[in-house]
Design a protein around this motif. Sequence first.
Motif, PDB file in Angstrom:
ATOM      1  N   GLU A  52       0.860  -1.198   0.000  1.00 53.05           N
ATOM      2  CA  GLU A  52       0.000   0.000   0.000  1.00 53.05           C
ATOM      3  C   GLU A  52       0.891   1.241   0.000  1.00 53.05           C
ATOM      4  O   GLU A  52       1.763   1.377   0.855  1.00 53.05           O
ATOM      5  N   ASP A  53       0.673   2.148  -0.982  1.00 58.10           N
ATOM      6  CA  ASP A  53       1.549   3.314  -1.079  1.00 58.10           C
ATOM      7  C   ASP A  53       1.148   4.456  -0.146  1.00 58.10           C
ATOM      8  O   ASP A  53       1.935   5.379   0.078  1.00 58.10           O
ATOM      9  N   GLU A  54      -0.053   4.415   0.427  1.00 55.54           N
ATOM     10  CA  GLU A  54      -0.438   5.405   1.439  1.00 55.54           C
ATOM     11  C   GLU A  54       0.133   4.953   2.772  1.00 55.54           C
ATOM     12  O   GLU A  54      -0.395   4.052   3.425  1.00 55.54           O
ATOM     13  N   ALA A  74      -1.172   2.148   5.450  1.00 54.40           N
ATOM     14  CA  ALA A  74      -0.401   0.908   5.576  1.00 54.40           C
ATOM     15  C   ALA A  74       0.002   0.667   7.030  1.00 54.40           C
ATOM     16  O   ALA A  74      -0.116  -0.449   7.556  1.00 54.40           O
ATOM     17  N   TYR A  84       5.676  -0.236   0.354  1.00 49.03           N
ATOM     18  CA  TYR A  84       4.965   0.962  -0.108  1.00 49.03           C
ATOM     19  C   TYR A  84       5.012   1.119  -1.623  1.00 49.03           C
ATOM     20  O   TYR A  84       4.648   2.154  -2.159  1.00 49.03           O
ATOM     21  N   ASP A  97      -3.088  -2.897  -2.520  1.00 47.79           N
ATOM     22  CA  ASP A  97      -3.758  -1.723  -3.060  1.00 47.79           C
ATOM     23  C   ASP A  97      -3.802  -1.825  -4.585  1.00 47.79           C
ATOM     24  O   ASP A  97      -2.825  -2.234  -5.213  1.00 47.79           O
ATOM     25  N   MET A 150      -1.503   2.043  -7.583  1.00 47.98           N
ATOM     26  CA  MET A 150      -0.172   2.398  -7.096  1.00 47.98           C
ATOM     27  C   MET A 150       0.685   2.883  -8.246  1.00 47.98           C
ATOM     28  O   MET A 150       0.508   2.433  -9.385  1.00 47.98           O
ATOM     29  N   GLY A 194      -1.612  -2.593  -8.881  1.00 48.79           N
ATOM     30  CA  GLY A 194      -1.979  -3.774  -8.134  1.00 48.79           C
ATOM     31  C   GLY A 194      -2.384  -4.955  -8.992  1.00 48.79           C
ATOM     32  O   GLY A 194      -2.129  -6.108  -8.631  1.00 48.79           O
ATOM     33  N   LEU A 253      -7.403  -3.991  -2.132  1.00 52.06           N
ATOM     34  CA  LEU A 253      -7.948  -2.790  -1.515  1.00 52.06           C
ATOM     35  C   LEU A 253      -7.991  -1.687  -2.559  1.00 52.06           C
ATOM     36  O   LEU A 253      -6.993  -1.438  -3.232  1.00 52.06           O
ATOM     37  N   THR A 254      -9.134  -1.022  -2.702  1.00 52.27           N
ATOM     38  CA  THR A 254      -9.230   0.014  -3.724  1.00 52.27           C
ATOM     39  C   THR A 254     -10.296   1.035  -3.418  1.00 52.27           C
ATOM     40  O   THR A 254     -11.273   0.743  -2.727  1.00 52.27           O
ATOM     41  N   LYS A 293     -12.435   1.034  -0.347  1.00 49.40           N
ATOM     42  CA  LYS A 293     -12.169   2.114   0.600  1.00 49.40           C
ATOM     43  C   LYS A 293     -13.293   3.149   0.523  1.00 49.40           C
ATOM     44  O   LYS A 293     -13.800   3.405  -0.576  1.00 49.40           O
TER      45      LYS A 293
END
Length: 228
Positions: A8-10, A14, A32, A52, A55, A60, A81-82, A104
Amino acid sequence: MQKILIIEDERDLADLLAFNLEREGFKTQVSYDGAEGLASAIHCQPDLVLLDLMMPGMPGTEVCKNIKKSERTCETPVIMLTAKGEEIDKVVGFEVGADDYVVKPFSTRELMLRVKAVIRRSRRETESRSTLKLGPLSIDVERHQVTVNGREVAFTGTEFKLLQTLARRIGRVQSRESLLRDVWGYHFVDDSRTVDTHITRLRTKMGVAGDLIKTVRGFGYKLEIHQD
Protein backbone atom coordinates in the motif's frame (compact mmCIF):
# COMPACT_ATOMS: atom_id res chain seq x y z
CA MET A 1 2.28 -16.88 13.68
CA GLN A 2 0.60 -16.06 10.37
CA LYS A 3 2.22 -13.34 8.28
CA ILE A 4 0.35 -10.67 6.32
CA LEU A 5 2.12 -8.65 3.62
CA ILE A 6 0.64 -5.16 3.13
CA ILE A 7 1.37 -3.54 -0.25
CA GLU A 8 0.00 0.00 0.00
CA ASP A 9 1.55 3.31 -1.08
CA GLU A 10 -0.44 5.40 1.44
CA ARG A 11 1.95 5.13 4.35
CA ASP A 12 -0.51 6.22 7.04
CA LEU A 13 -3.05 3.62 5.92
CA ALA A 14 -0.40 0.91 5.58
CA ASP A 15 0.90 1.58 9.09
CA LEU A 16 -2.65 1.65 10.49
CA LEU A 17 -3.40 -1.71 8.85
CA ALA A 18 -0.19 -3.17 10.27
CA PHE A 19 -1.06 -1.91 13.75
CA ASN A 20 -4.55 -3.44 13.68
CA LEU A 21 -3.40 -6.75 12.20
CA GLU A 22 -0.67 -7.11 14.82
CA ARG A 23 -3.26 -6.41 17.51
CA GLU A 24 -5.23 -9.36 16.09
CA GLY A 25 -2.19 -11.61 16.46
CA PHE A 26 -0.72 -11.47 12.95
CA LYS A 27 2.86 -10.73 11.99
CA THR A 28 3.06 -8.00 9.33
CA GLN A 29 5.42 -6.73 6.68
CA VAL A 30 4.81 -3.52 4.73
CA SER A 31 5.83 -2.50 1.20
CA TYR A 32 4.96 0.96 -0.11
CA ASP A 33 5.64 0.13 -3.76
CA GLY A 34 4.22 -2.48 -6.14
CA ALA A 35 7.49 -3.89 -7.49
CA GLU A 36 9.02 -4.02 -4.01
CA GLY A 37 5.87 -5.69 -2.69
CA LEU A 38 5.97 -8.35 -5.39
CA ALA A 39 9.60 -9.14 -4.57
CA SER A 40 8.73 -9.35 -0.86
CA ALA A 41 5.79 -11.67 -1.55
CA ILE A 42 7.92 -14.10 -3.57
CA HIS A 43 10.79 -14.01 -1.10
CA CYS A 44 8.83 -14.17 2.18
CA GLN A 45 5.79 -16.22 1.08
CA PRO A 46 3.21 -14.62 3.40
CA ASP A 47 -0.04 -16.31 4.44
CA LEU A 48 -2.02 -13.47 2.81
CA VAL A 49 -1.40 -10.27 0.84
CA LEU A 50 -3.37 -7.04 1.29
CA LEU A 51 -2.84 -5.25 -2.01
CA ASP A 52 -3.76 -1.72 -3.06
CA LEU A 53 -5.08 -1.52 -6.62
CA MET A 54 -3.93 1.99 -7.51
CA MET A 55 -0.17 2.40 -7.10
CA PRO A 56 2.52 4.25 -9.05
CA GLY A 57 4.93 2.16 -11.07
CA MET A 58 3.49 -1.35 -11.00
CA PRO A 59 -0.29 -1.31 -10.45
CA GLY A 60 -1.98 -3.77 -8.13
CA THR A 61 -3.41 -5.78 -11.02
CA GLU A 62 0.10 -6.54 -12.30
CA VAL A 63 1.36 -7.35 -8.82
CA CYS A 64 -1.52 -9.76 -8.27
CA LYS A 65 -1.04 -11.38 -11.67
CA ASN A 66 2.63 -12.02 -10.94
CA ILE A 67 1.94 -13.32 -7.43
CA LYS A 68 -0.46 -15.86 -8.88
CA LYS A 69 1.99 -16.82 -11.66
CA SER A 70 4.94 -17.56 -9.37
CA GLU A 71 5.34 -21.17 -8.26
CA ARG A 72 6.24 -19.93 -4.77
CA THR A 73 3.13 -17.78 -4.27
CA CYS A 74 0.47 -19.09 -6.65
CA GLU A 75 -1.58 -20.38 -3.70
CA THR A 76 -1.16 -17.21 -1.59
CA PRO A 77 -4.53 -15.49 -1.10
CA VAL A 78 -4.78 -11.82 -2.09
CA ILE A 79 -7.30 -9.27 -0.83
CA MET A 80 -7.41 -6.22 -3.08
CA LEU A 81 -7.95 -2.79 -1.51
CA THR A 82 -9.23 0.01 -3.72
CA ALA A 83 -11.09 3.30 -3.81
CA LYS A 84 -12.83 2.07 -6.95
CA GLY A 85 -16.15 0.40 -6.29
CA GLU A 86 -17.56 -0.09 -9.77
CA GLU A 87 -18.54 -3.62 -10.74
CA ILE A 88 -16.08 -3.66 -13.66
CA ASP A 89 -13.22 -2.89 -11.26
CA LYS A 90 -14.20 -5.85 -9.09
CA VAL A 91 -14.42 -8.09 -12.15
CA VAL A 92 -10.90 -7.06 -13.21
CA GLY A 93 -9.62 -7.71 -9.70
CA PHE A 94 -11.06 -11.23 -9.63
CA GLU A 95 -9.87 -11.93 -13.18
CA VAL A 96 -6.23 -11.33 -12.20
CA GLY A 97 -6.59 -13.72 -9.26
CA ALA A 98 -7.74 -11.66 -6.25
CA ASP A 99 -9.51 -13.77 -3.62
CA ASP A 100 -11.50 -10.88 -2.17
CA TYR A 101 -12.09 -7.19 -2.86
CA VAL A 102 -12.58 -4.43 -0.27
CA VAL A 103 -13.60 -0.90 -1.23
CA LYS A 104 -12.17 2.11 0.60
CA PRO A 105 -13.20 3.52 2.98
CA PHE A 106 -13.77 0.31 4.94
CA SER A 107 -14.21 -0.49 8.62
CA THR A 108 -11.19 -2.04 10.30
CA ARG A 109 -13.43 -4.66 11.90
CA GLU A 110 -14.85 -5.74 8.54
CA LEU A 111 -11.38 -6.03 7.03
CA MET A 112 -10.10 -8.12 9.94
CA LEU A 113 -13.06 -10.49 9.55
CA ARG A 114 -12.41 -10.80 5.82
CA VAL A 115 -8.71 -11.47 6.36
CA LYS A 116 -9.49 -14.29 8.79
CA ALA A 117 -12.19 -15.74 6.51
CA VAL A 118 -9.92 -15.78 3.45
CA ILE A 119 -7.07 -17.40 5.38
CA ARG A 120 -9.44 -20.08 6.75
CA ARG A 121 -10.79 -20.78 3.27
CA SER A 122 -7.30 -20.97 1.79
CA ARG A 123 -6.17 -23.38 4.50
CA ARG A 124 -9.18 -25.66 3.93
CA GLU A 125 -8.53 -25.72 0.19
CA THR A 126 -4.86 -26.57 0.72
CA GLU A 127 -5.64 -29.33 3.20
CA SER A 128 -8.26 -30.88 0.94
CA ARG A 129 -6.00 -30.98 -2.11
CA SER A 130 -5.27 -34.61 -2.94
CA THR A 131 -2.10 -34.08 -5.00
CA LEU A 132 0.75 -31.73 -4.10
CA LYS A 133 3.18 -30.86 -6.91
CA LEU A 134 6.38 -29.14 -5.84
CA GLY A 135 9.00 -28.93 -8.56
CA PRO A 136 10.21 -32.50 -9.30
CA LEU A 137 8.25 -33.79 -6.31
CA SER A 138 4.65 -35.06 -6.53
CA ILE A 139 2.72 -36.26 -3.47
CA ASP A 140 -0.55 -38.13 -3.97
CA VAL A 141 -2.16 -37.79 -0.55
CA GLU A 142 -5.02 -40.24 -1.09
CA ARG A 143 -2.79 -43.00 -2.46
CA HIS A 144 0.12 -42.30 -0.11
CA GLN A 145 2.32 -42.21 -3.20
CA VAL A 146 5.37 -40.03 -3.84
CA THR A 147 7.19 -39.61 -7.14
CA VAL A 148 10.37 -37.71 -7.98
CA ASN A 149 10.66 -36.79 -11.67
CA GLY A 150 7.99 -39.42 -12.36
CA ARG A 151 9.76 -42.23 -10.47
CA GLU A 152 7.91 -43.66 -7.48
CA VAL A 153 9.74 -43.56 -4.14
CA ALA A 154 8.71 -45.75 -1.19
CA PHE A 155 8.27 -44.14 2.25
CA THR A 156 7.17 -45.45 5.61
CA GLY A 157 3.94 -44.03 7.06
CA THR A 158 5.81 -41.65 9.36
CA GLU A 159 8.15 -40.48 6.61
CA PHE A 160 5.17 -39.80 4.36
CA LYS A 161 3.38 -37.83 7.07
CA LEU A 162 6.52 -35.77 7.76
CA LEU A 163 7.00 -34.97 4.07
CA GLN A 164 3.33 -34.11 3.64
CA THR A 165 3.44 -31.80 6.67
CA LEU A 166 6.43 -29.89 5.25
CA ALA A 167 4.85 -29.75 1.79
CA ARG A 168 1.56 -28.30 3.03
CA ARG A 169 3.53 -25.57 4.84
CA ILE A 170 5.91 -24.89 1.96
CA GLY A 171 8.31 -22.05 2.61
CA ARG A 172 7.40 -21.80 6.30
CA VAL A 173 9.99 -22.89 8.85
CA GLN A 174 8.82 -25.71 11.13
CA SER A 175 10.50 -26.17 14.48
CA ARG A 176 11.55 -29.66 15.54
CA GLU A 177 9.13 -29.40 18.45
CA SER A 178 6.16 -28.56 16.19
CA LEU A 179 7.04 -31.45 13.86
CA LEU A 180 7.24 -33.84 16.80
CA ARG A 181 3.82 -32.66 17.91
CA ASP A 182 2.14 -32.70 14.48
CA VAL A 183 3.73 -35.85 13.02
CA TRP A 184 4.45 -38.03 16.06
CA GLY A 185 1.90 -36.62 18.49
CA TYR A 186 4.51 -35.86 21.18
CA HIS A 187 3.90 -32.89 23.44
CA PHE A 188 6.75 -32.93 25.95
CA VAL A 189 9.97 -34.14 24.35
CA ASP A 190 13.47 -32.87 25.07
CA ASP A 191 15.30 -34.98 22.48
CA SER A 192 14.46 -33.91 18.93
CA ARG A 193 16.98 -36.21 17.21
CA THR A 194 14.04 -38.29 15.99
CA VAL A 195 13.15 -35.47 13.57
CA ASP A 196 16.76 -35.07 12.36
CA THR A 197 17.05 -38.81 11.68
CA HIS A 198 13.85 -38.91 9.66
CA ILE A 199 14.80 -35.78 7.69
CA THR A 200 18.10 -37.44 6.74
CA ARG A 201 16.23 -40.53 5.54
CA LEU A 202 13.77 -38.39 3.59
CA ARG A 203 16.55 -36.53 1.81
CA THR A 204 18.33 -39.76 0.93
CA LYS A 205 15.20 -41.39 -0.49
CA MET A 206 14.18 -38.26 -2.40
CA GLY A 207 17.47 -38.16 -4.31
CA VAL A 208 17.68 -35.05 -6.50
CA ALA A 209 14.63 -33.59 -4.72
CA GLY A 210 16.21 -34.06 -1.29
CA ASP A 211 17.74 -30.59 -1.23
CA LEU A 212 14.25 -29.07 -1.38
CA ILE A 213 14.26 -29.67 2.40
CA LYS A 214 16.28 -26.87 3.97
CA THR A 215 17.82 -26.87 7.43
CA VAL A 216 17.26 -23.70 9.45
CA ARG A 217 20.14 -23.87 11.89
CA GLY A 218 19.16 -23.94 15.54
CA PHE A 219 15.44 -24.13 14.78
CA GLY A 220 14.12 -26.71 12.35
CA TYR A 221 13.31 -27.34 8.70
CA LYS A 222 11.32 -26.07 5.74
CA LEU A 223 10.53 -27.36 2.28
CA GLU A 224 11.31 -24.77 -0.38
CA ILE A 225 11.17 -24.79 -4.18
CA HIS A 226 14.20 -23.48 -6.02
CA GLN A 227 13.85 -20.29 -8.04
CA ASP A 228 15.84 -19.71 -11.20
